[in-house]
Design a protein around this motif. Structure first.
Motif, PDB file in Angstrom:
ATOM      1  N   LEU A 122       0.828  -1.205   0.000  1.00 36.50           N
ATOM      2  CA  LEU A 122       0.000   0.000   0.000  1.00 36.50           C
ATOM      3  C   LEU A 122       0.864   1.258   0.000  1.00 36.50           C
ATOM      4  CD1 LEU A 122      -2.815  -1.049   2.517  1.00 36.50           C
ATOM      5  CD2 LEU A 122      -2.956  -0.932   0.029  1.00 36.50           C
ATOM      6  N   LEU A 123       1.986   1.203   0.732  1.00 34.05           N
ATOM      7  CA  LEU A 123       2.881   2.365   0.788  1.00 34.05           C
ATOM      8  C   LEU A 123       3.474   2.654  -0.589  1.00 34.05           C
ATOM      9  CD1 LEU A 123       4.292   4.485   2.525  1.00 34.05           C
ATOM     10  CD2 LEU A 123       6.093   2.814   2.968  1.00 34.05           C
ATOM     11  N   VAL A 124       3.920   1.600  -1.285  1.00 28.91           N
ATOM     12  CA  VAL A 124       4.472   1.785  -2.635  1.00 28.91           C
ATOM     13  C   VAL A 124       3.407   2.306  -3.590  1.00 28.91           C
ATOM     14  CG1 VAL A 124       5.462   0.571  -4.612  1.00 28.91           C
ATOM     15  CG2 VAL A 124       6.280   0.071  -2.315  1.00 28.91           C
ATOM     16  N   LEU A 125       2.176   1.781  -3.456  1.00 25.17           N
ATOM     17  CA  LEU A 125       1.082   2.227  -4.322  1.00 25.17           C
ATOM     18  C   LEU A 125       0.773   3.702  -4.112  1.00 25.17           C
ATOM     19  CD1 LEU A 125      -0.928   1.092  -6.414  1.00 25.17           C
ATOM     20  CD2 LEU A 125      -2.527   0.727  -4.554  1.00 25.17           C
ATOM     21  N   ILE A 126       0.751   4.119  -2.858  1.00 21.40           N
ATOM     22  CA  ILE A 126       0.457   5.525  -2.553  1.00 21.40           C
ATOM     23  C   ILE A 126       1.570   6.438  -3.072  1.00 21.40           C
ATOM     24  CG2 ILE A 126       0.164   7.175  -0.668  1.00 21.40           C
ATOM     25  CD1 ILE A 126      -1.246   4.967   0.892  1.00 21.40           C
ATOM     26  N   LEU A 127       2.826   6.026  -2.844  1.00 16.74           N
ATOM     27  CA  LEU A 127       3.949   6.840  -3.315  1.00 16.74           C
ATOM     28  C   LEU A 127       3.973   6.923  -4.838  1.00 16.74           C
ATOM     29  CD1 LEU A 127       6.788   5.667  -0.895  1.00 16.74           C
ATOM     30  CD2 LEU A 127       5.486   7.795  -0.817  1.00 16.74           C
ATOM     31  N   GLY A 128       3.632   5.792  -5.515  1.00 14.47           N
ATOM     32  CA  GLY A 128       3.580   5.818  -6.975  1.00 14.47           C
ATOM     33  C   GLY A 128       2.505   6.754  -7.503  1.00 14.47           C
ATOM     34  N   GLY A 129       1.321   6.700  -6.857  1.00 15.49           N
ATOM     35  CA  GLY A 129       0.250   7.603  -7.272  1.00 15.49           C
ATOM     36  C   GLY A 129       0.602   9.064  -7.042  1.00 15.49           C
ATOM     37  N   LEU A 130       1.264   9.341  -5.910  1.00 15.09           N
ATOM     38  CA  LEU A 130       1.673  10.714  -5.623  1.00 15.09           C
ATOM     39  C   LEU A 130       2.704  11.203  -6.627  1.00 15.09           C
ATOM     40  CD1 LEU A 130       1.514  13.149  -3.730  1.00 15.09           C
ATOM     41  CD2 LEU A 130       3.283  12.082  -2.312  1.00 15.09           C
ATOM     42  N   SER A 131       3.659  10.332  -6.979  1.00 11.66           N
ATOM     43  CA  SER A 131       4.681  10.719  -7.958  1.00 11.66           C
ATOM     44  C   SER A 131       4.054  11.000  -9.317  1.00 11.66           C
ATOM     45  CB  SER A 131       5.730   9.614  -8.071  1.00 11.66           C
ATOM     46  OG  SER A 131       6.355   9.385  -6.824  1.00 11.66           O
ATOM     47  N   PHE A 132       3.107  10.135  -9.726  1.00 14.65           N
ATOM     48  CA  PHE A 132       2.442  10.346 -11.010  1.00 14.65           C
ATOM     49  C   PHE A 132       1.645  11.639 -11.009  1.00 14.65           C
ATOM     50  CE2 PHE A 132      -1.312   9.813 -13.754  1.00 14.65           C
ATOM     51  CZ  PHE A 132      -0.678   9.609 -14.967  1.00 14.65           C
ATOM     52  N   PHE A 133       0.976  11.956  -9.891  1.00 19.03           N
ATOM     53  CA  PHE A 133       0.201  13.196  -9.814  1.00 19.03           C
ATOM     54  C   PHE A 133       1.114  14.413  -9.908  1.00 19.03           C
ATOM     55  CE2 PHE A 133      -1.444  16.635  -7.085  1.00 19.03           C
ATOM     56  CZ  PHE A 133      -2.604  16.940  -7.774  1.00 19.03           C
ATOM     57  N   LEU A 134       2.242  14.373  -9.193  1.00 11.32           N
ATOM     58  CA  LEU A 134       3.168  15.501  -9.234  1.00 11.32           C
ATOM     59  C   LEU A 134       3.766  15.667 -10.629  1.00 11.32           C
ATOM     60  CD1 LEU A 134       5.004  15.048  -5.818  1.00 11.32           C
ATOM     61  CD2 LEU A 134       3.210  16.694  -6.381  1.00 11.32           C
ATOM     62  N   TYR A 135       4.091  14.513 -11.269  1.00 10.26           N
ATOM     63  CA  TYR A 135       4.658  14.586 -12.617  1.00 10.26           C
ATOM     64  C   TYR A 135       3.645  15.157 -13.607  1.00 10.26           C
ATOM     65  CZ  TYR A 135       6.274  12.973 -17.188  1.00 10.26           C
ATOM     66  OH  TYR A 135       6.639  12.904 -18.501  1.00 10.26           O
ATOM     67  N   SER A 136       2.390  14.693 -13.504  1.00  9.78           N
ATOM     68  CA  SER A 136       1.357  15.190 -14.415  1.00  9.78           C
ATOM     69  C   SER A 136       1.096  16.679 -14.205  1.00  9.78           C
ATOM     70  CB  SER A 136       0.061  14.401 -14.211  1.00  9.78           C
ATOM     71  OG  SER A 136       0.261  13.027 -14.446  1.00  9.78           O
ATOM     72  N   SER A 137       1.074  17.100 -12.932  1.00 16.61           N
ATOM     73  CA  SER A 137       0.843  18.519 -12.649  1.00 16.61           C
ATOM     74  C   SER A 137       1.972  19.381 -13.199  1.00 16.61           C
ATOM     75  CB  SER A 137       0.704  18.720 -11.134  1.00 16.61           C
ATOM     76  OG  SER A 137      -0.388  17.984 -10.628  1.00 16.61           O
ATOM     77  N   LYS A 138       3.208  18.900 -13.034  1.00 20.84           N
ATOM     78  CA  LYS A 138       4.343  19.663 -13.544  1.00 20.84           C
ATOM     79  C   LYS A 138       4.315  19.742 -15.066  1.00 20.84           C
ATOM     80  CE  LYS A 138       9.378  19.881 -13.355  1.00 20.84           C
ATOM     81  NZ  LYS A 138      10.625  19.223 -12.840  1.00 20.84           N
ATOM     82  N   LYS A 139       3.984  18.607 -15.700  1.00 19.86           N
ATOM     83  CA  LYS A 139       3.927  18.593 -17.161  1.00 19.86           C
ATOM     84  C   LYS A 139       2.831  19.507 -17.671  1.00 19.86           C
ATOM     85  CE  LYS A 139       3.736  15.374 -21.044  1.00 19.86           C
ATOM     86  NZ  LYS A 139       3.583  13.943 -21.430  1.00 19.86           N
ATOM     87  N   ARG A 140       1.680  19.512 -16.980  1.00 24.64           N
ATOM     88  CA  ARG A 140       0.583  20.380 -17.396  1.00 24.64           C
ATOM     89  C   ARG A 140       0.950  21.854 -17.218  1.00 24.64           C
ATOM     90  NH1 ARG A 140      -2.800  17.795 -15.010  1.00 24.64           N
ATOM     91  NH2 ARG A 140      -2.873  18.887 -13.009  1.00 24.64           N
ATOM     92  N   SER A 141       1.645  22.152 -16.126  1.00 23.93           N
ATOM     93  CA  SER A 141       2.059  23.544 -15.892  1.00 23.93           C
ATOM     94  C   SER A 141       3.043  24.017 -16.965  1.00 23.93           C
ATOM     95  CB  SER A 141       2.691  23.671 -14.506  1.00 23.93           C
ATOM     96  OG  SER A 141       1.757  23.314 -13.502  1.00 23.93           O
ATOM     97  N   LEU A 142       3.980  23.123 -17.326  1.00 26.06           N
ATOM     98  CA  LEU A 142       4.938  23.497 -18.367  1.00 26.06           C
ATOM     99  C   LEU A 142       4.242  23.704 -19.713  1.00 26.06           C
ATOM    100  CD1 LEU A 142       7.940  21.118 -17.524  1.00 26.06           C
ATOM    101  CD2 LEU A 142       7.794  23.585 -17.150  1.00 26.06           C
ATOM    102  N   SER A 143       3.247  22.854 -19.998  1.00 30.33           N
ATOM    103  CA  SER A 143       2.511  23.016 -21.254  1.00 30.33           C
ATOM    104  C   SER A 143       1.769  24.347 -21.295  1.00 30.33           C
ATOM    105  CB  SER A 143       1.528  21.860 -21.433  1.00 30.33           C
ATOM    106  OG  SER A 143       2.206  20.622 -21.476  1.00 30.33           O
ATOM    107  N   GLU A 144       1.171  24.714 -20.166  1.00 29.22           N
ATOM    108  CA  GLU A 144       0.464  25.990 -20.115  1.00 29.22           C
ATOM    109  C   GLU A 144       1.423  27.160 -20.274  1.00 29.22           C
ATOM    110  OE1 GLU A 144      -1.752  26.069 -16.549  1.00 29.22           O
ATOM    111  OE2 GLU A 144      -3.222  24.564 -17.189  1.00 29.22           O
TER     112      GLU A 144
END
Length: 356
Positions: A122-144
């Motif tokens: 569960l810890l790995v799953l949560i950390l993976g989801g958090l990393s993906f969310f941060l990566y997606s947010s950063k990518k979206r911000s750069l695109s904007e």
């Protein structure tokens, strides 16, 4: 001989013998009082403390020997009060060691390991989801940021542009289409966008080629048969990619599909990946249309890093043929954005339907 034995017996008669048994005090018995049979009756002295009755000490026989005169024989004294008492250990016959049963509040190690593995998963799953969310947010911000950034100073106020200016006329020529092109392609999709990019290729970038690997089934009604009257032209994929990036921006991926509109013989270049080329086909029966259209560039204005062209379109049919429903009259807005390469790239085409 007899005199020697008698003398020895006389000498031994004066040697005291110490005899001690149990808890009684040692007693000295003159050897002269020892009977001839060698058995000496122990003299029992009263003990200072009451002791339990124990069996009498075993009778000791003294065998006359040649010993040094006047050497007492001391028997070991045992103190019954201080002697350690050995406690026997009773071992069950079934097993020598009895394992301690686990307590009721303790869980088996296997259950603890399963819970630990579940927690780590569960810890790995949560950390993976958090990393993906941060990566997606950063990518979206750069695109904007890439979308909004411009090498020129931004102004919130709309500024009207001269319709006859070189900039406005150049942008409008990239998106303006004829009635034949509008009729051949009903939708604004990748097929039409790729066709507009193909239109930007100049004739000197095309070269004579051949029909090798041309698949006419994918290009109906186009065919490729070399003859005296037909020599297919071709251009490289990189040439079309360059025009695509200039028209739609560096970040927009180009679809590798045939340059061919849906209805009619418009376009006619097949993409052959093995040759990394677009090869021209020949249409024997081109479709003509009798529909008409009137297009007028009404206005052009800039806002921040955007330029918007306003086009007035009016389609008309004839008595013999009904106007297709996808040919819609109205006001079309073409939006261009200035990118970091100082190119105004096409962002969208939208219709404000005034005649529906």
């Amino acid at each position: 001989m007899n005199n020697g034995v008698e003398n020895n017996q006389n000498n031994l008669s004066n040697v005291p013998v110490m005899i001690q048994t149990g808890d009684v005090a040692p007693s000295t018995v003159p050897i002269s009082n020892i009977p001839s049979n060698g058995v000496v009756a122990p003299s029992v002295l009263p003990a200072t403390n009451a002791v339990p009755s124990y069996p009498s000490a075993p009778t000791m026989e003294i065998v006359p020997q040649s010993v040094a005169p006047s050497v007492p024989v001391m028997m070991p004294q045992t103190n019954l009060e201080t002697a350690p008492v050995s406690t026997p250990i009773v071992v069950p016959p079934s097993e020598s060691v009895v394992k301690e049963a686990p307590k009721s509040d303790e869980k088996p190690p296997k259950q603890k390991m399963n819970k630990l593995m579940l927690f780590l998963f569960l810890l790995v799953l949560i950390l993976g989801g958090l990393s993906f969310f941060l990566y997606s947010s950063k990518k979206r911000s750069l695109s904007e940021l890439k979308y909004r950034c411009s090498p020129i100073h931004e102004s919130k106020e709309e500024v009207a542009l001269d319709l006859d200016s070189t900039l406005v006329q150049d942008l409008y020529s990239k998106v303006k289409t004829s009635i034949r092109e509008d009729y051949a392609q009903p939708e604004w999709n990748d097929t039409m966008k790729l066709y507009l990019a193909y239109r930007q290729i100049s004739s000197h970038e095309m070269y004579d080629s051949n029909c090798n690997m041309f698949d006419k089934e994918k290009m109906e009604p186009y065919t490729c048969e070399m003859s005296v009257t037909f020599m297919p032209r071709a251009f490289s994929t990189s040439t079309l990619e360059l025009e695509w990036k200039k028209l739609y921006g560096e970040e927009t991926p180009m679809p590798h599909i045939n340059v061919k509109l849906q209805n009619g013989c418009v376009g006619g270049f097949e993409y052959i990946s093995e040759r990394d080329e677009y090869v021209e086909g020949y249409c024997k029966n081109p479709v003509a249309t009798s529909f008409k259209v009137k297009k007028t560039l009404k206005s052009a204005y800039s806002s921040r890093n955007m330029i918007i062209l306003e086009e007035e379109v009016k389609y008309s049919g004839n008595e013999k043929m009904e106007l297709p429903s996808y040919l819609k009259s109205g006001t079309y807005y073409y939006t261009f954005r200035l990118d970091m390469n100082y190119h105004y790239v096409l962002v969208s085409k939208k219709l404000d339907d005034k005649y529906s």
